[in-house]
Scaffold this active site. Structure first.
Site, mmCIF file in Angstrom:
data_model
loop_
_atom_site.group_PDB
_atom_site.id
_atom_site.type_symbol
_atom_site.label_atom_id
_atom_site.label_comp_id
_atom_site.label_asym_id
_atom_site.label_seq_id
_atom_site.Cartn_x
_atom_site.Cartn_y
_atom_site.Cartn_z
ATOM 1 N N SER A 172 48.451 34.112 24.899
ATOM 2 C CA SER A 172 48.349 32.965 25.907
ATOM 3 C C SER A 172 48.735 31.764 25.240
ATOM 4 O O SER A 172 48.314 31.516 23.896
ATOM 5 C CB SER A 172 47.120 32.877 26.626
ATOM 6 O OG SER A 172 47.006 34.099 27.262
HETATM 7 N N1 SAH Z 1 43.599 37.170 26.497
HETATM 8 C C1 SAH Z 1 44.840 37.401 26.132
HETATM 9 C C2 SAH Z 1 46.020 37.438 26.780
HETATM 10 C C3 SAH Z 1 46.827 38.376 26.825
HETATM 11 S S1 SAH Z 1 48.074 38.485 28.186
HETATM 12 C C4 SAH Z 1 45.275 36.717 24.561
HETATM 13 O O1 SAH Z 1 44.471 35.686 24.313
HETATM 14 O O2 SAH Z 1 45.990 37.184 23.724
HETATM 15 C C5 SAH Z 1 47.379 39.348 29.312
HETATM 16 C C6 SAH Z 1 46.726 40.651 29.078
HETATM 17 O O3 SAH Z 1 46.176 41.124 30.337
HETATM 18 C C7 SAH Z 1 47.827 41.572 28.570
HETATM 19 O O4 SAH Z 1 47.415 42.100 27.525
HETATM 20 C C8 SAH Z 1 47.635 42.912 29.698
HETATM 21 O O5 SAH Z 1 48.279 44.040 29.072
HETATM 22 C C9 SAH Z 1 46.392 42.659 30.306
HETATM 23 N N2 SAH Z 1 46.253 43.169 31.594
HETATM 24 C C10 SAH Z 1 47.383 43.478 32.524
HETATM 25 N N3 SAH Z 1 46.866 44.067 33.430
HETATM 26 C C11 SAH Z 1 45.624 44.278 33.355
HETATM 27 C C12 SAH Z 1 44.534 45.016 34.217
HETATM 28 N N4 SAH Z 1 44.820 45.374 35.530
HETATM 29 N N5 SAH Z 1 43.441 45.072 33.754
HETATM 30 C C13 SAH Z 1 43.186 44.723 32.472
HETATM 31 N N6 SAH Z 1 44.144 44.012 31.587
HETATM 32 C C14 SAH Z 1 45.207 43.838 32.119
#
Ligand code: SAH
Length: 214
Positions: free
Chosen positions: A64
């Protein structure tokens, strides 16, 4: 795995940038100034690590944007020892920011590859989450509920009911809601069935997916 003075310098610049964009919580700014974001990205992208942008990581996902991480974290009003559920561990960057704030973090990731990578990586930097899980964030994590704070880091098409019910009374849920564009939404649980809702502007996240979706 190096964090050099030049990286610290770049982080201080980044902190200035997100301050200018409106983040005021000193504890959050301090956490951003400490977490070595360049180490959460593949080596080729190191030059971009301290720009205020989202960036691709493994499995078609993104780390993010620092401003967004700071904005969501600020809304959570983390206190030392808070039990926090994070949905979407991804690179672990947001997880590390929460740990810097001395939260006890429970984090769920639905992509095996990212889960495995981040599970091994975070402790190497000294960031120890309370629990990491490979699973579906739509269900929350009833085993460890209730939580003081819940944070969703993917765009949710709707607010999953289990997340509301797993929140302590007085607790805060921060969740971007919407399909193509998301409205940052804060829920504060005032009572068993009483939630206060605040909408705080538009953001863009990768979608929160169901386990059956790829
Ligand atoms: N907090 C992370 C942001 C990653 S983007 C960072 O700082 O890097 C969002 C993440 O949510 C992705 O890794 C994706 O695989 C995950 N995601 C998507 N749907 C999800 C679900 N239903 N349950 C858990 N994680 C999920």
């Amino acid at each position: 795995m190096k964090d050099l003075p030049k990286h610290k310098g770049l982080r201080n610049q980044l902190v200035k940038t997100i301050k200018r964009k409106g983040i005021t919580d000193e504890k959050v700014l301090n956490a951003i100034s400490k977490v070595p974001r360049h180490l959460f990205m593949d080596s080729g992208f190191i030059d971009f690590a301290y720009q205020d942008n989202a960036f691709p990581i493994a499995a078609d996902q993104t780390i993010s944007q620092p401003y967004t991480v700071a904005f969501q974290t600020e809304l959570l009003e983390i206190e030392v020892g808070d039990k926090v559920l994070e949905i979407g561990t991804g690179s672990g960057y947001q997880t590390a920011v929460l740990i810097e704030l001395k939260a006890e973090v429970y984090s769920i990731e639905r992509q095996k590859e990212l889960y495995e990578k981040t599970r091994k990586f975070l402790p190497r930097l000294g960031y120890v989450a309370k629990k990491l899980n490979f699973g579906d964030g739509y269900k929350g994590w009833s085993e460890y509920a209730p939580f003081d704070k819940i944070l969703v880091t993917a765009g949710a098409p709707f607010v999953p009911k289990p997340l509301l019910s797993q929140l302590k009374i007085g607790g805060r849920l921060v969740i971007p809601v919407g399909d193509n564009v998301q409205t940052m939404t804060l829920y504060i649980r005032k009572g068993e069935k009483d939630f206060e809702k605040h909408e705080l502007g538009e953001f863009r996240f990768v979608p929160m997916l169901k386990e059956s979706q790829k």
